[in-house]
Structures are given as structure tokens and as C-alpha cells.
Design an enzyme around this catalytic site. Structure first.
Site, mmCIF file in Angstrom:
data_model
loop_
_atom_site.group_PDB
_atom_site.id
_atom_site.type_symbol
_atom_site.label_atom_id
_atom_site.label_comp_id
_atom_site.label_asym_id
_atom_site.label_seq_id
_atom_site.Cartn_x
_atom_site.Cartn_y
_atom_site.Cartn_z
ATOM 1 C CE LYS A 25 -4.391 1.012 2.230
ATOM 2 N NZ LYS A 25 -5.272 1.117 3.968
HETATM 3 O O1 G3P Z 1 -7.439 1.800 5.133
HETATM 4 C C1 G3P Z 1 -7.464 3.248 4.831
HETATM 5 C C2 G3P Z 1 -8.788 4.048 5.505
HETATM 6 O O2 G3P Z 1 -9.585 3.012 5.644
HETATM 7 C C3 G3P Z 1 -9.055 4.862 6.718
HETATM 8 O O3 G3P Z 1 -11.072 4.750 7.116
HETATM 9 O O4 G3P Z 1 -12.367 5.817 8.715
HETATM 10 O O5 G3P Z 1 -9.402 6.559 8.599
HETATM 11 O O6 G3P Z 1 -10.728 7.542 7.291
HETATM 12 P P1 G3P Z 1 -10.921 5.984 8.571
#
Ligand code: G3P
Length: 218
Positions: free
Chosen positions: A87
């Protein structure tokens, strides 16, 4: 649409796996920190443990932000297990690193994508996945699902092979909307996946069926 779980928590990954709907896992440095895993050695072992639980792609994020550092870290991560997808953040050195990994046959997930332009660059260099952040766009009064739809349409128009992996999913409605606009993958917290099951009429209907059964068979 494939279902990935967005966590580094082994118990949650196992629960989603046991439900029978899990196709993969995404992690990020914040999610790894949440599990309290310190040190490269332990982090690598944790990725291997995740790969053992789920027979699907597991995104592991590089920490470096320079080209050489990303290449070094990405190669180490990719060597851990065949299911690892490297990633990489959508910055200039990240795009260059994705191009390098594509040429080496190493799969990548271009993350922190907030615009169609970024998604276009990720596809041009052959990213396996592109991760538009739905919830974080919604948080700042933008249209997260709208971005997923635009990327899907753009990739279809040019037959790009990059899969649209909708990330930063916050709730069940996001999952449904991603399916409606044709996302290839949705990565979500366990609560959102389980939330898809909830319906009061299912609970009430089941209670009534069981009560009626008891009346005659009690
Ligand atoms: O992995 C990246 C992403 O899914 C992050 O989610 O909830 O931290 O915006 P969030």
C-alpha cells in the site's frame, strides 16, 4: 463486489472470515498502531498472521515517503507472503514506486486518494487497487460515493485494469452505495459488515415463527 475488512485486529478478521464473506484485509499505520504492535519484526509477523487467517489480499502500507525507502520497504513487505499487496500513498514518489512495482509484478494499492486525477495517475502506472476515501471526503462536505462513481466510469471508459477499492467506509449505507455505483471492492469495519444483517422485521418474524412452533410442539 469483494468485501475486505479494514482492520489489523485478528479477532475481528477471524469473525468476518467465519461469517463467510471475507475476501481480503486492508491495514494502515493507524490501524496497526491501534493493535499496539511495535517494531518492524513484530509488525511483519502480524502481517503474516493476518495472511494465515484470510486467503485473500492483505494490504500492508509503507511508512517511507521517498522513492528509495518505499521500494525497500515494499519489497520487504511483498516478500512476507504471496497475499501481501503493497500500500503506497498517492504522492509523486508513490506513483513512481507503483510504476516500479508494476514492472516487477508486485501488486500495489494506491491509498489516500481524494480526486479523480489521482485515481487516473494510479491507473496509468498500473496500480492493482486504488483507494478513494469515501468517509473522509464526506467529513469535509464532499461527495465520497460520487468520487467512487466517477473513478469507476473513467476506468471503464479506458478499460483500466486497476480495481476500485472504496475505503474509509463508515456505515452500511456506504456499502450499498458502493455496490450500486460498481466499486470492485469495499473495505469496511466489522460493525458495518455486520450491520448489513440488521432488520427489526427479521427479528420480529423469527420470534413469531418460534413462538408459533412452541404453541404446537411446546
Ligand atoms: O485504510 C484506509 C481507510 O479505510 C481509513 O478509514 O475511517 O480512518 O477514514 P478512516
Amino acid at each position: 463486489m469483494k468485501f475486505f475488512i479494514d482492520t489489523a485486529n485478528l479477532a475481528q478478521i477471524k469473525e468476518a472470515c467465519d461469517l463467510g464473506v471475507l475476501d481480503g484485509v486492508t491495514t494502515n499505520p493507524s490501524l496497526m498502531a491501534k493493535e499496539g504492535i511495535k517494531g518492524i519484526k513484530n509488525q511483519h509477523q502480524h502481517y503474516i498472521d493476518i495472511c494465515r487467517l484470510v486467503q485473500g489480499d492483505v494490504s500492508a502500507e509503507v511508512i517511507a515517503t521517498d522513492y528509495e525507502g518505499m521500494i525497500r520497504e515494499g519489497e520487504e513487505l511483498a516478500a512476507l507472503n504471496e497475499h501481501i499487496v503493497v500500500k503506497i500513498p498517492c504522492i509523486a514518489d508513490g506513483i513512481k514506486a507503483i510504476k516500479y512495482f508494476t514492472s516487477k509484478g508486485i501488486r500495489t494499492n494506491c491509498t489516500l486518494v481524494f480526486s479523480a486525477g489521482q485515481a487516473l495517475l494510479a491507473a496509468k502506472v498500473g496500480a492493482t487497487y486504488v483507494s478513494p476515501f469515501v468517509g473522509r471526503l464526506d467529513d469535509v462536505c464532499n461527495d465520497g460515493i460520487g468520487l467512487v462513481a466517477r473513478i469507476v466510469e473513467m476506468y471503464r471508459a479506458y478499460n483500466f485494469k486497476t480495481q476500485v477499492l472504496a475505503a474509509s467506509i463508515r456505515h452500511t449505507q456506504h456499502i450499498i452505495q458502493c455496490a450500486e455505483v460498481g466499486a470492485d471492492v469495499v473495505t469496511c469495519p466489522l460493525s458495518a459488515i455486520k450491520g448489513l444483517l440488521n432488520h427489526p422485521l427479521t427479528d420480529a418474524g423469527l420470534a413469531k415463527f418460534l413462538a408459533d412452533y412452541q404453541k404446537t410442539n411446546g
